[in-house]
Enzyme design. Sequence first.
Site, PDB file in Angstrom:
ATOM      1  N   MET A 184       0.813  -1.211   0.000  1.00 57.11           N
ATOM      2  CA  MET A 184       0.000   0.000   0.000  1.00 57.11           C
ATOM      3  C   MET A 184       0.850   1.265   0.000  1.00 57.11           C
ATOM      4  O   MET A 184       0.531   2.234  -0.672  1.00 57.11           O
ATOM      5  CB  MET A 184      -0.903  -0.034   1.244  1.00 57.11           C
ATOM      6  CG  MET A 184      -2.183   0.717   1.086  1.00 57.11           C
ATOM      7  SD  MET A 184      -3.017   0.370  -0.462  1.00 57.11           S
ATOM      8  CE  MET A 184      -4.224  -0.796   0.078  1.00 57.11           C
ATOM      9  N   CYS A 185       1.979   1.256   0.748  1.00 61.51           N
ATOM     10  CA  CYS A 185       2.762   2.494   0.830  1.00 61.51           C
ATOM     11  C   CYS A 185       3.402   2.821  -0.519  1.00 61.51           C
ATOM     12  O   CYS A 185       3.583   3.981  -0.871  1.00 61.51           O
ATOM     13  CB  CYS A 185       3.802   2.405   1.943  1.00 61.51           C
ATOM     14  SG  CYS A 185       5.014   1.123   1.675  1.00 61.51           S
ATOM     15  N   THR A 186       3.734   1.778  -1.303  1.00 61.90           N
ATOM     16  CA  THR A 186       4.277   2.022  -2.640  1.00 61.90           C
ATOM     17  C   THR A 186       3.223   2.718  -3.504  1.00 61.90           C
ATOM     18  O   THR A 186       3.501   3.707  -4.176  1.00 61.90           O
ATOM     19  CB  THR A 186       4.680   0.688  -3.304  1.00 61.90           C
ATOM     20  OG1 THR A 186       5.719   0.102  -2.537  1.00 61.90           O
ATOM     21  CG2 THR A 186       5.160   0.909  -4.723  1.00 61.90           C
TER      22      THR A 186
END
Lengths: 526, 443
Positions: free
Chosen positions: B214-216
Amino acid sequence: KEKKYDRQLRLWGDHGQQALENARICMINVTATSTEILKNLILPGVGSFVIVDGGRISGEDVGNNFFLDPDAIGQSKSKVLLRHNFSLELNPDVKGDYTEEDVNQLLNKNPQFFYSFEVVIVSALDGATQRKLAELLWERKIPLVICYSYGFTGYLRIVVNEHCVVESHPDNAHADLRLLDPFPELIEYANSIDLEQMEKKEHSHVPYLIILYKYLQAWRKENDGQAPKNWKEKRQFKEKVLEGIRKNEHGVQEDEENFEEAAKQVNSALVPYKLPDSLRQMFEDPKCTDVSEESSNFWILANGLKQFVENNDKSLLPLRGSLPDMFSDSESYIKLQNIYKAKAKQDIDLFTSYLCNFGYVNGRLSDQEIKRFCRNAHFLQVVRGRSLSDEYKKISQSVLDGLISEEASDAVWYVMLRCVDLFHTNFSRYPGVIEEEIDIDVTRLKFHILQSISSYLAFPGLSEAISDDYVQETCRCGAAELHSVASYMGGVAAQEVIKLITSQYVPVTGVYIFNGLKSTSISLDV
Amino acid sequence: MEVDEVVGTKWTGRWKHLRKILERSSPFAHPDFEPSPDILEFMQESCRLLVIGAGGLGCELLKDLSLMGFRQIHVIDMDTIDLSNLNRQFLFRHSDIGKAKAEVAASFINKRVRGTKCIPHFCKIQDYDSSFYKQFHIIVCGLDSIVARRWMNGMLISLLEYDDDGNLDPSSIIPLVDGGTEGFKGNARVILPGMTACMDCTLDLYPPQVNFPMCTIAHTPRQPEHCIEYIKLFQWEKDKPFGDIPIDGDDPAHIKWICKAASSRADQYGIQGVNYRLTQGVIKRIIPAVASTNAVIAAVCANEVFKLATSCSIPLNNYIVFNDSNAVYTYTFEAERNATCVACSNKPRSLSFKPTTLLREVIDFFCQDSSLQMKSPCVTTNVEGSNRTLYMKNIPSLEAATRPNLAKSLQDLGIVDGQELIVADVTTPNSLLFKLKLSDDIT
């Protein structure tokens, strides 16, 4: 059209599709197997085809063929297949034609007929005619695909002199990172980065490529300029990389995914570069060393590649230019990606300059084609097959290995199908087709045919090596063409034809046999 | 020339190919095989087959099975025909777009292969219960969904009958022949439920799908795919470009909008390569497909159905993989049963947790464990003779009522060592039983 072909465009791209749509193929003899091959070529959109068959439809033909109708029994096979079903039903983009002329007549009176095809497919043709056709096509360098089903056995033989593959699409190729042979722009960029001075967030987002580069330089300093070579050294190197993970004020390591990724990539990223043997061989090929106006684009490009490789001291190939995804912030990754792209572009330009030494190349090669060739330089393949007449002179090592192996090998079926051919030549029918003569046919096959085969394949003792069960089964089948086997071979052969047409993916260059009794298969060099 | 005569569904020579196989003995036949014309009659009149899926594999299967002599064939599929099906699903024409796959396929087969009585079912497999599935001799799956395969597998296992001594009644076994394809790769297998490795025994052959972190997607996109996922997960919900509706991967307007939005996000980061084809590929999770691989895998399946139904040869034991991207490669092997398989081992599996483990963690375990791979497990248990739902995801009101349990530990939920959990999931028609071992020593 793009939408209709969407699922396959993802496999061979628009240029592969274009090649397919420009191709013209010939199919000789309507059988369940050949009909299925053609179906699997029409669906993805082959350009055009011609069916050659002068025979009439029998009840038996309709029984195992999805595209023949019982109402057409007695009519011309090629005409009915084309008119009533294929061209109307399967794919309106494909153009089809047929001829009721006999293959032998065509071969004698009008051999040029065959010259206009990219590939010729033939099913269930008698041995003599097949050899004649194979010889003609071999001379003209047109690939011949022989495919049929016999009981539970499916047979495919691709007779192709030479086939060059630019895009072989290997399944798990290492990325081309050049860590051990870095280029100036990569060195410059890596040197501009100082891991020690970085903020915490920045440090945990450095791409693993840069981390490995940095640790590699440090390692080289301590080891007389050498990179870690063996398993032990690589493990030590990995440990050093993992020690680079920063610690918080309590001395506990932070969560730095990029360093963990770097450690994982050590083995594949630090493999020393070596020019692939297949390319070394290719460069020595006379076709590569002596190019002329008559050379194909592939060999002209191969010659350019040879010069490219010979003109740098590490025998490097053009940089592929693609970067695998890696844990990083967007900016650093894109910067790195652009460095690789720019270097790849430089290499392509250099490569192109070698090509320009041949005046006649102008206009023959598109930028796209050159670019594709460079990007795939590591994976180029030239495959060469043997002619049919060579195959029949002597049993090949790969068949031999199968016959003497302890486990039952499907190579046995290769021999049995050679026997079936010879039986047909001698008796003008297949073994086991007449109910009352099955037992006699078993005897004929076992004592007469197998003996002759063993003498002309120069393998004495062949008949002892083959158990009676195979002879029995061969006669039981009596040339029955099961739709399941026909459909299997129809799928396999069609894909091989598409490979030959698109020059993508690597085709079979010998014999492929499917054994439906056990759901096993084997490829044989013959 | 003499012409073969046609009377209705009969004509001279029609079954000549098959008769040689079915009416002659063979050294490679099953020991039970007795060559006879009765076999073909059984195939035509009595043997009932169910084909699941009328897509790439299904179309081929219907053709293959009907030409191999089977007539009583049911086909079930919940999908309608799309333009992108036509490069391989050859029973469909341009004018069929939008119609039910099962219905078009069945009527085509009945018309083309005379005598075939193919019956279509335009619905989900979950719409039928065991009384429907019981009527078949053999079931063939040509699906692209692992969840549906596992459900079917579970259904056939639930049909097994055992005597008082725990011996399996062979007549309750319905063989499952399963095929799958992806680009140039494919596999086919024969499952004799209760006897050979089942779908769940070999779940590690189907690795769970990997998603981008998700952070990517949110903060550090690097690939065009990351940008497309961002639009799908965040922007669509925010902008509601077509009102409050979910993304329809088959609606070109939706894909165009996402493609444009993803392009401008990509531009911000200097990422190249967002285009329509890629956008649609990511949104629909498109798997490449080609006619040839479908033909090959369906043919293997049909051939195995033929062998199972007639004993004319020994069936595949029990798995074959196929790949023709580099020459042509197959590998045939025997997948082994898993003694602790939750679907077919017939014993409740025991699981060890700490008493302080949260229910959320137990549910994550059900989803992530490679031998379970559940999707949205619903967990109940038995307290003093009555059922108590611990967590239920699929019914909104119950979900809201049970959500607080997720943050509670097993001991706080009153669960004791040795207690059984009953878990229901979309991957199986039957609830699964797990025996809990609670101990502080477990890591």
